[in-house]
Design a protein around this motif. Structure first.
Motif, PDB file in Angstrom:
ATOM      1  N   MET A  52      55.319  22.277  84.077  1.00 49.13           N
ATOM      2  CA  MET A  52      56.065  21.226  83.364  1.00 49.13           C
ATOM      3  C   MET A  52      56.850  20.367  84.345  1.00 49.13           C
ATOM      4  O   MET A  52      56.944  19.151  84.204  1.00 49.13           O
ATOM      5  CB  MET A  52      57.025  21.845  82.349  1.00 49.13           C
ATOM      6  CG  MET A  52      56.386  22.236  81.036  1.00 49.13           C
ATOM      7  SD  MET A  52      55.567  20.835  80.228  1.00 49.13           S
ATOM      8  CE  MET A  52      53.916  21.451  80.183  1.00 49.13           C
ATOM      9  N   ARG A  53      57.422  21.011  85.373  1.00 48.38           N
ATOM     10  CA  ARG A  53      58.139  20.244  86.409  1.00 48.38           C
ATOM     11  C   ARG A  53      57.163  19.326  87.153  1.00 48.38           C
ATOM     12  O   ARG A  53      57.501  18.204  87.493  1.00 48.38           O
ATOM     13  CB  ARG A  53      58.812  21.189  87.415  1.00 48.38           C
ATOM     14  CG  ARG A  53      59.743  22.187  86.765  1.00 48.38           C
ATOM     15  CD  ARG A  53      61.200  21.916  87.103  1.00 48.38           C
ATOM     16  NE  ARG A  53      62.043  22.795  86.308  1.00 48.38           N
ATOM     17  CZ  ARG A  53      62.958  22.375  85.442  1.00 48.38           C
ATOM     18  NH1 ARG A  53      63.182  21.073  85.278  1.00 48.38           N
ATOM     19  NH2 ARG A  53      63.666  23.213  84.736  1.00 48.38           N
ATOM     20  N   LEU A  54      55.947  19.820  87.367  1.00 51.34           N
ATOM     21  CA  LEU A  54      54.940  19.001  88.049  1.00 51.34           C
ATOM     22  C   LEU A  54      54.537  17.803  87.178  1.00 51.34           C
ATOM     23  O   LEU A  54      54.343  16.698  87.692  1.00 51.34           O
ATOM     24  CB  LEU A  54      53.710  19.859  88.384  1.00 51.34           C
ATOM     25  CG  LEU A  54      52.573  19.170  89.141  1.00 51.34           C
ATOM     26  CD1 LEU A  54      53.052  18.620  90.483  1.00 51.34           C
ATOM     27  CD2 LEU A  54      51.409  20.152  89.364  1.00 51.34           C
ATOM     28  N   LEU A  69      49.304  12.948  92.280  1.00 52.20           N
ATOM     29  CA  LEU A  69      49.733  14.344  92.459  1.00 52.20           C
ATOM     30  C   LEU A  69      49.655  14.615  93.962  1.00 52.20           C
ATOM     31  O   LEU A  69      48.562  14.721  94.513  1.00 52.20           O
ATOM     32  CB  LEU A  69      48.797  15.297  91.721  1.00 52.20           C
ATOM     33  CG  LEU A  69      48.982  15.436  90.214  1.00 52.20           C
ATOM     34  CD1 LEU A  69      47.815  16.210  89.625  1.00 52.20           C
ATOM     35  CD2 LEU A  69      50.290  16.137  89.893  1.00 52.20           C
ATOM     36  N   THR A  70      50.791  14.667  94.603  1.00 47.43           N
ATOM     37  CA  THR A  70      50.783  14.886  96.049  1.00 47.43           C
ATOM     38  C   THR A  70      51.135  16.346  96.350  1.00 47.43           C
ATOM     39  O   THR A  70      51.706  17.043  95.502  1.00 47.43           O
ATOM     40  CB  THR A  70      51.804  13.983  96.756  1.00 47.43           C
ATOM     41  OG1 THR A  70      53.107  14.362  96.310  1.00 47.43           O
ATOM     42  CG2 THR A  70      51.565  12.523  96.422  1.00 47.43           C
ATOM     43  N   SER A  71      50.814  16.762  97.557  1.00 46.87           N
ATOM     44  CA  SER A  71      51.157  18.142  97.915  1.00 46.87           C
ATOM     45  C   SER A  71      52.676  18.334  97.928  1.00 46.87           C
ATOM     46  O   SER A  71      53.158  19.431  97.626  1.00 46.87           O
ATOM     47  CB  SER A  71      50.535  18.551  99.236  1.00 46.87           C
ATOM     48  OG  SER A  71      50.369  17.452 100.080  1.00 46.87           O
ATOM     49  N   ALA A  72      53.426  17.262  98.234  1.00 47.60           N
ATOM     50  CA  ALA A  72      54.894  17.375  98.189  1.00 47.60           C
ATOM     51  C   ALA A  72      55.368  17.666  96.769  1.00 47.60           C
ATOM     52  O   ALA A  72      56.269  18.486  96.555  1.00 47.60           O
ATOM     53  CB  ALA A  72      55.527  16.089  98.712  1.00 47.60           C
ATOM     54  N   ARG A 114      57.411  20.910  95.608  1.00 44.63           N
ATOM     55  CA  ARG A 114      58.731  20.806  94.980  1.00 44.63           C
ATOM     56  C   ARG A 114      58.779  21.513  93.628  1.00 44.63           C
ATOM     57  O   ARG A 114      59.770  22.124  93.280  1.00 44.63           O
ATOM     58  CB  ARG A 114      59.094  19.329  94.763  1.00 44.63           C
ATOM     59  CG  ARG A 114      59.831  18.690  95.924  1.00 44.63           C
ATOM     60  CD  ARG A 114      60.546  17.410  95.480  1.00 44.63           C
ATOM     61  NE  ARG A 114      59.645  16.422  94.905  1.00 44.63           N
ATOM     62  CZ  ARG A 114      58.970  15.509  95.629  1.00 44.63           C
ATOM     63  NH1 ARG A 114      59.105  15.463  96.927  1.00 44.63           N
ATOM     64  NH2 ARG A 114      58.180  14.638  95.032  1.00 44.63           N
ATOM     65  N   SER A 115      57.699  21.377  92.867  1.00 44.38           N
ATOM     66  CA  SER A 115      57.709  21.943  91.516  1.00 44.38           C
ATOM     67  C   SER A 115      57.452  23.442  91.523  1.00 44.38           C
ATOM     68  O   SER A 115      57.714  24.119  90.539  1.00 44.38           O
ATOM     69  CB  SER A 115      56.644  21.246  90.670  1.00 44.38           C
ATOM     70  OG  SER A 115      55.364  21.490  91.221  1.00 44.38           O
ATOM     71  N   GLY A 116      56.929  23.948  92.651  1.00 44.95           N
ATOM     72  CA  GLY A 116      56.606  25.369  92.714  1.00 44.95           C
ATOM     73  C   GLY A 116      55.261  25.696  92.077  1.00 44.95           C
ATOM     74  O   GLY A 116      54.927  26.860  91.889  1.00 44.95           O
ATOM     75  N   ALA A 117      54.489  24.665  91.720  1.00 48.55           N
ATOM     76  CA  ALA A 117      53.182  24.891  91.103  1.00 48.55           C
ATOM     77  C   ALA A 117      52.153  25.242  92.162  1.00 48.55           C
ATOM     78  O   ALA A 117      52.401  25.085  93.362  1.00 48.55           O
ATOM     79  CB  ALA A 117      52.750  23.647  90.337  1.00 48.55           C
ATOM     80  N   PHE A 128      45.188  10.608  91.196  1.00 48.02           N
ATOM     81  CA  PHE A 128      44.885  10.753  92.615  1.00 48.02           C
ATOM     82  C   PHE A 128      45.590  11.992  93.137  1.00 48.02           C
ATOM     83  O   PHE A 128      46.813  12.071  93.088  1.00 48.02           O
ATOM     84  CB  PHE A 128      45.377   9.529  93.395  1.00 48.02           C
ATOM     85  CG  PHE A 128      44.736   8.248  92.912  1.00 48.02           C
ATOM     86  CD1 PHE A 128      43.570   7.776  93.490  1.00 48.02           C
ATOM     87  CD2 PHE A 128      45.292   7.538  91.854  1.00 48.02           C
ATOM     88  CE1 PHE A 128      42.976   6.618  93.032  1.00 48.02           C
ATOM     89  CE2 PHE A 128      44.706   6.377  91.390  1.00 48.02           C
ATOM     90  CZ  PHE A 128      43.547   5.910  91.974  1.00 48.02           C
ATOM     91  N   ARG A 129      44.795  12.952  93.601  1.00 44.20           N
ATOM     92  CA  ARG A 129      45.372  14.187  94.117  1.00 44.20           C
ATOM     93  C   ARG A 129      45.109  14.266  95.603  1.00 44.20           C
ATOM     94  O   ARG A 129      43.979  14.119  96.062  1.00 44.20           O
ATOM     95  CB  ARG A 129      44.745  15.388  93.407  1.00 44.20           C
ATOM     96  CG  ARG A 129      45.372  16.703  93.774  1.00 44.20           C
ATOM     97  CD  ARG A 129      45.196  17.707  92.650  1.00 44.20           C
ATOM     98  NE  ARG A 129      43.803  17.925  92.284  1.00 44.20           N
ATOM     99  CZ  ARG A 129      43.003  18.832  92.865  1.00 44.20           C
ATOM    100  NH1 ARG A 129      43.473  19.584  93.836  1.00 44.20           N
ATOM    101  NH2 ARG A 129      41.762  18.973  92.465  1.00 44.20           N
ATOM    102  N   GLN A 130      46.189  14.452  96.348  1.00 40.90           N
ATOM    103  CA  GLN A 130      46.069  14.556  97.798  1.00 40.90           C
ATOM    104  C   GLN A 130      45.684  15.985  98.163  1.00 40.90           C
ATOM    105  O   GLN A 130      46.355  16.929  97.751  1.00 40.90           O
ATOM    106  CB  GLN A 130      47.416  14.211  98.411  1.00 40.90           C
ATOM    107  CG  GLN A 130      47.400  13.993  99.885  1.00 40.90           C
ATOM    108  CD  GLN A 130      48.812  13.743 100.378  1.00 40.90           C
ATOM    109  OE1 GLN A 130      49.786  14.265  99.825  1.00 40.90           O
ATOM    110  NE2 GLN A 130      48.925  12.938 101.409  1.00 40.90           N
TER     111      GLN A 130
END
Ligand SMILES: [Mn+2]
Length: 328
Positions: free
Chosen positions: A208-210, A231-234, A238-241, A265-267
């Motif tokens: 949900m945070r993500l 959707l970046t790796s950062a 940060r979200s813990g996902a 877009f996912r890095q």
């Protein structure tokens, strides 16, 4: 070429072999996991050996499926492969490259079971039915054709493929056949309530945070008809996902009124981008994905890109805008 009927040669190969390896595409979705698990269970019922090997781990969403913990993952083959095996059953995979295991599979006969447009017919036997709502629905028909019993775990695995590939019985592939298979699977013990809970009501807080992070990057283009998000790796950190947790998040921008096409877009860890595309109705995103070396379905497709960030973004937005306009 599309064949609704189970090819006799497929049935002969399944009855004739003793030991099978089952695989599907890298970054497996619900149809990949559910249809390989169910097909393996059906083969074991016939007294055959059946091992599922997927290049990537099973995403958290599908780990409640019985048997998913026994799926072999990674680049290294499972024990006794390819020795002692009769054939590889490649499911839900338009080309062999998508397995991520291409070089390791070709020593054995390949049995190709799929429903993607543009399947490359790479098998010794090819059963491609582009009208099938999910490959799991084809496995259901295979079980009926071969007079195999569908136990509760098999029914749940196949029901899950229908729910995930039809977006919870909402997408344009939600055909009467999808409902008929689903109804029969419920009769055999599938639990819609349980599967819905696994898929839609079991998110960890981190996901949900993500979603929150992702929606911060939401952009609307083409007079409200195209939506994009990142959707970046950062963000994932940060979200813990976990990386696999981004599955299904594209449904949030897709739910905006007037939006006909979406790109996420996912890095990736190597700096490249994975682009997931969704669309409504006659807007064809499969063509866009295929043009970039990927694939999928008319309303759900994806591709990987090594282009620079701005370039992959601009090119994709332009292509989606054109696809929306072309569909009018
Ligand atoms: Mn599928």
């Amino acid at each position: 070429m599309s064949t609704p009927k189970v090819p006799e040669r497929l049935v002969e190969n399944l009855r004739g072999g003793q030991r099978f390896l089952l695989t599907s595409h890298a970054n497996p979705d619900g149809d990949a996991v559910g249809s390989t698990l169910a097909a393996a269970r059906l083969l074991r019922q016939l007294g055959k050996g059946a091992t599922v090997w997927l290049r990537d781990p099973v995403p958290r969403l599908y780990r409640a499926l019985p048997g998913s913990d026994r799926i072999h993952s990674g680049d290294q083959p499972p024990a006794n492969f390819p020795d002692l095996h009769d054939a590889v059953i490649v499911m839900e995979c338009p080309n062999l490259g998508r397995t991520g295991l291409e070089d390791q599979l070709t020593d054995l006969p390949l049995l190709n079971i799929d429903h993607h447009l543009g399947n490359e017919q790479y098998g010794q036997v090819n059963w491609v039915d582009t009208a099938a709502p999910a490959v799991g629905e084809m496995v259901y028909r295979l079980a009926r054709t071969m007079n195999l019993a569908i136990d509760r775990d098999t029914a749940n695995a196949l029901y899950l493929t229908l729910v995930t590939d039809t977006g919870g019985f909402r997408f344009s592939n939600t055909t009467a056949n999808a409902f008929e298979a689903a109804a029969d699977l419920v009769r055999e013990g599938a639990s819609p309530e349980t599967i819905s809970k696994w898929l839609y009501e079991s998110q960890p807080e981190s996901v949900m945070r993500l979603v929150g992070e992702m929606l911060q990057t939401l952009e609307i283009h083409a007079d409200g008809q195209v939506a994009t998000a990142w959707l970046t790796s950062a963000m994932i950190e940060r979200s813990g996902a976990q990386p696999g947790d981004s599955e299904g998040l594209i449904d949030y921008p897709r739910s905006i009124a007037g939006v006909e096409a979406v790109a996420i877009f996912r890095q990736l860890e190597d700096g490249n981008f994975k682009v997931s595309l969704r669309s409504r109705g006659s807007v064809n995103v499969e063509k866009i994905a295929r043009g970039s070396g990927g694939g999928g379905h008319q309303n759900a497709a994806g591709f990987a890109s090594q282009k620079a960030r701005a370039e992959v973004f601009d090119d994709t937005v332009r292509a989606l805008t054109q696809a929306v306009e072309a569909s009018r």
